[in-house]
Each structure stands twice: as structure tokens, then as C-alpha cells.
Scaffold this active site. Sequence first.
Site, PDB file in Angstrom:
ATOM      1  N   GLU A 253      41.886  46.690  40.256  1.00  0.00           N
ATOM      2  CA  GLU A 253      42.406  45.876  39.158  1.00  0.00           C
ATOM      3  C   GLU A 253      41.473  44.679  38.989  1.00  0.00           C
ATOM      4  O   GLU A 253      40.294  44.756  39.317  1.00  0.00           O
ATOM      5  CB  GLU A 253      43.835  45.419  39.480  1.00  0.00           C
ATOM      6  CG  GLU A 253      43.967  44.713  40.822  1.00  0.00           C
ATOM      7  CD  GLU A 253      45.400  44.436  41.249  1.00  0.00           C
ATOM      8  OE1 GLU A 253      46.321  44.947  40.599  1.00  0.00           O
ATOM      9  OE2 GLU A 253      45.583  43.700  42.235  1.00  0.00           O
TER      10      GLU A 253
ATOM     11  N   ASP B  66      43.227  34.285  41.885  1.00  0.00           N
ATOM     12  CA  ASP B  66      42.462  35.113  40.938  1.00  0.00           C
ATOM     13  C   ASP B  66      41.462  34.276  40.141  1.00  0.00           C
ATOM     14  O   ASP B  66      41.446  34.317  38.905  1.00  0.00           O
ATOM     15  CB  ASP B  66      43.404  35.839  39.976  1.00  0.00           C
ATOM     16  CG  ASP B  66      44.557  36.515  40.676  1.00  0.00           C
ATOM     17  OD1 ASP B  66      44.347  37.078  41.761  1.00  0.00           O
ATOM     18  OD2 ASP B  66      45.683  36.479  40.138  1.00  0.00           O
TER      19      ASP B  66
END
Length: 540
Positions: free
Chosen positions: A210, A44
Site C-alpha cells: 500500500e 505515513d
Amino acid sequence: MNFKKLLSIFTLTVIALQLNAQPWNADLGNGKYKNPILFADYSDPDVCRVGDDYYMTASSFNCSPGLPVLHSKDLVNWKLIGYALPEVYPLDHFSTPQHGNGVWAPSIRYHNNELYIYWGDPDFGIYMVKTQNPQGPWSEPVLVKEGKGLIDPCPIWTKDGKAYLSYAFAGSRAGAKTVILMTEMTPNGTKTIGNSVLVFDGHNGHTTCEGTKFYQHGDYYYIMAPAGGVKPGWQLALRSKNIWGPYEMKVVLHQGDTNINGPHQGALVVQENGDSWFYHFQDRWAYGRIVHLQPVTWVDGWPIPGVDSNKDGIGEPVSEWIKPTVGQNYPATPLVTTDEFNSHEWGLQWQWHANPSVYFGYMSANLGYLRLNCIQQPDDYVSLWQLPNLFLQKFPAPDFTATTKLTFRNHEEGDRTGLLLMGEDYAYIGLQQVDGKLKLIHSTCTDARKGGKEVVNQSIDMDQQEIYFRVTVKHIPDSPEHDATAQFSYSLNGKRFNNFGPAFKPRAGRWIGAKMGLFASSPIRTNDCGYADVDWFRVE
């Protein structure tokens, strides 16, 4: 030539040799780079620019220290310079392994001469730390918005002095997901205020949206968000001229005809010269989520990462590209993995599996080795999955060899130490005191997260405490799950190595890639525990 100058030359030579020995280098040295730029589990990733410097952070979950901070001058070569979170908060909660919990999908931003990092802890809420010095120290965490299931936040400060925060939900805690929300914050970014509003609903074809990243570019506000899940997903861009919306949506990056699965969840970076780039991860199973860099083309106001090679209006990842223009050539700086343990600090590549205690391990006073103590295992011990004192680092490449030299001072029955590949399945080669004798052992564990127990595959008597351990990891070509195989070996003199135990297939941990490193433990609590003195740890 004086002593200081000789020492300086020697130190630079050692550093150069270490860099040359690193198993992965994305800088091709001819003005181009190859993907991934980081063949390591920096999950991420998010990046921001401060002048002509670039800073990256990434998810660290339960590992301590957390929130790695990396620096680059050319967007390709990155150096790990520290951590924003020396220990994971709440401190007591993370004093024992909390696999897969903790620091999820952080964002890093520069505002008012300070760097800010926001992240979501799915069990506690959205936190923030900040600093004026990227190498630290960073402030203590502030809980910006409390609540279970709040994840993947990103702040934005607008020209009118207001602050806003985008975020998403973890379905495992919130019971809801696939939506993106936004709320206003106090101008100093420490608390949310007012109601949260829905800015995107992905239930119609974009499940599990998300990983929000908030930007302002030209006349639009943009929210970049992945969808579709970790391994098979794609990248969305949302845009609106009003920060509250409504937002229109476009798929801007997907696997397409390439072999790069799930390209998404990363950072949009615009250089001072206007060139744009996008960082994203690719989940490679045991290797974790490795980092790619894509050129960005703006098409009708949409950022399109990669190259639209099949003309479907959506970018696809590139495997090789021209390096960003930064005004000068910077030397290749592969991530450091080797550690000679010749300083008062161990290398930044190391992390524990939970918040550490000082007695887990420490450097020697004469700066020659790392000491790992045989810390008592919990009374309900089943496997290494339960131990916080695992001293580990990320896999650095598809193919590599890690070798270590150590001396074991066993005191009590069951004392052990070893070289470990850790994940939901794990394996190690080590020394252990069994029935009053020192044994060389090879052990594996399958499904550790589900309570799997260790199995000793091979054991022989050992009559010396100084030993060399090695593990060789190789990827399996054309494996659909990017599988690897690992072979452990040992040597009594550092020259001839003997394979020991069966080949092992590394497996990822909980939301992290497999890791390699060292451990020492004992089933017995004593007032003078056994220990391992680790001379060095070398990766090539």
C-alpha cells in the site's frame, strides 16, 4: 534602548529558552543527525522539494485541523507551519470523533507553481487540496475518485502534460487489498478518467502492499510502496520504463540486523545536487509512528535507503549520519510543544479529536490564558473516547515532562477538567465537582474503544481552584513494545509536586500514538457552563 527593541529581545529570548527546553533534538550540532529526526507521531510521512525548500505532510486521521504541513531547509530540522485541512471533510460526519478514520497516507507534490496534497479517506474516496502558499490557505477538498476502501494515493505529472494516480485498497472496506492500481487523471488532477489497471500484486509474499509514492527518475518510473504490515513491514520499489508497466520489484529497505522495526512508507527526495534521501516511519506503539531519514544509494538503478551492512542487497536503517549538504548551516529547530497562551492563537501543535465548535475553547481577550468550557457530554456517555473537545498534542520524545497551570470555575455537579494522556487506554489528573464539593481526582480507563468505563483511583477534597498539574513520561528500556510509564502529580504553589494516583502505561489510540493535553466537560447542559482558564502548558 526603546521599548520595541526590548520587547523584541525578550521575545527572542523566550523562544530560545523554549527551543532549548524541548525534549528531542535530532540535530547533533556537529554536522551529523540522529534518528528519528522527529520523535513524534507524523505517520505515513511524505516530502517534496520546491527549489531549496522541503515540505512534509502526514496522516492525521480524525484529528482536526488535519494534514499538517511542515517546512525544512536542510531535511533534518522541521517546523510545523500550518495545516492544509482546517476541518476534516465531510464536515458533519467528523463533528463527532471518528477514531482511526479520515485522513490516511497523504502525498504532497509540486506542479505548475502549486503544492498539491492527495489523501485517501477509506469511507469516501480520494481527495485533493492545493495552494500557492504552503502556509495556506489551501483550496477546499475536491473528491477526485469516489469509493469505499480507496487509500494511499499519489499523483504524477509526466513531461507530455498527462497526469496519473497510483493508489491501494483498505481491506476493511474494500474486501480486497495487497494490490496497487494506477489510473489516468485529467491534466488538472481533479478527476480520474478511464480504467484503473493493476500494476503490482503482492499476494506472493508481500501482503498489505500500500502507501504508494510515484516518481520519475532517469529513464524509469518508480512506485515506492511498503508491505508486510505497519510494525513488522519492509519497503518495496517498483520500476518500469513505461508508466503503465510492466513493473519489476525489489525489496530496498528492511529491519535487517537493526532494532528499527517496520522501516517503510515514506518519501524519496532528490536534492538539486543529486543526493537522494528517504523518509520513513517506525511504529513505536504508544509513541506512534515516528520519522526517520535515510541516505539513499542508487545501485543498478534501484534506490537503496540506509546502509546494506549485512550485504544482502537490501538497505538497513542508520541511527546516525552526516547531514545533507545544503550550502549553509541552518539552526536546530526542534518541534515546539510549550504554549504560554499569550497570543490570540494557540500553538499549531494542538489538535481537537473532531471538528471543533467555537465554544469548545478560545483565547482570552487580554492574551493571558486559554479558556476551555465544560461542554456537555453525550447522553450515552461512557468515557472520554466519545468527546470531540479534547485539546491534545503528540508525544514529543521518549522521556518528557508536561506541566500546566489552570484555574477551574466549576458551576454544576459533575463539572471537571484535567491533564490527560489519551489513547485506547487513558488516564488523567483533574478537578471535579462531586456532591457539591471540589475534588482532586485521578482516573483511568482501559479499552475505551471497546466501551471500557472510567475508574477513579484516588480522590481527595480540594479547597482551591488554582492548581498545577504535571505528568512525567519515561520510556522503559529494552521493552519489546517500546512501553512507557507515566506518573501524574499536582502542586498548590508550583514548587512542590506530590505524586497522585498509580503509575500509568500509555497506549496508542486508533492508528495514532498516545496524545497529551487538556479537557473540560460536564454531564449537565446549562446556559452558563463552568470552565477552566489555562495559564500555560510547558513541556521539557
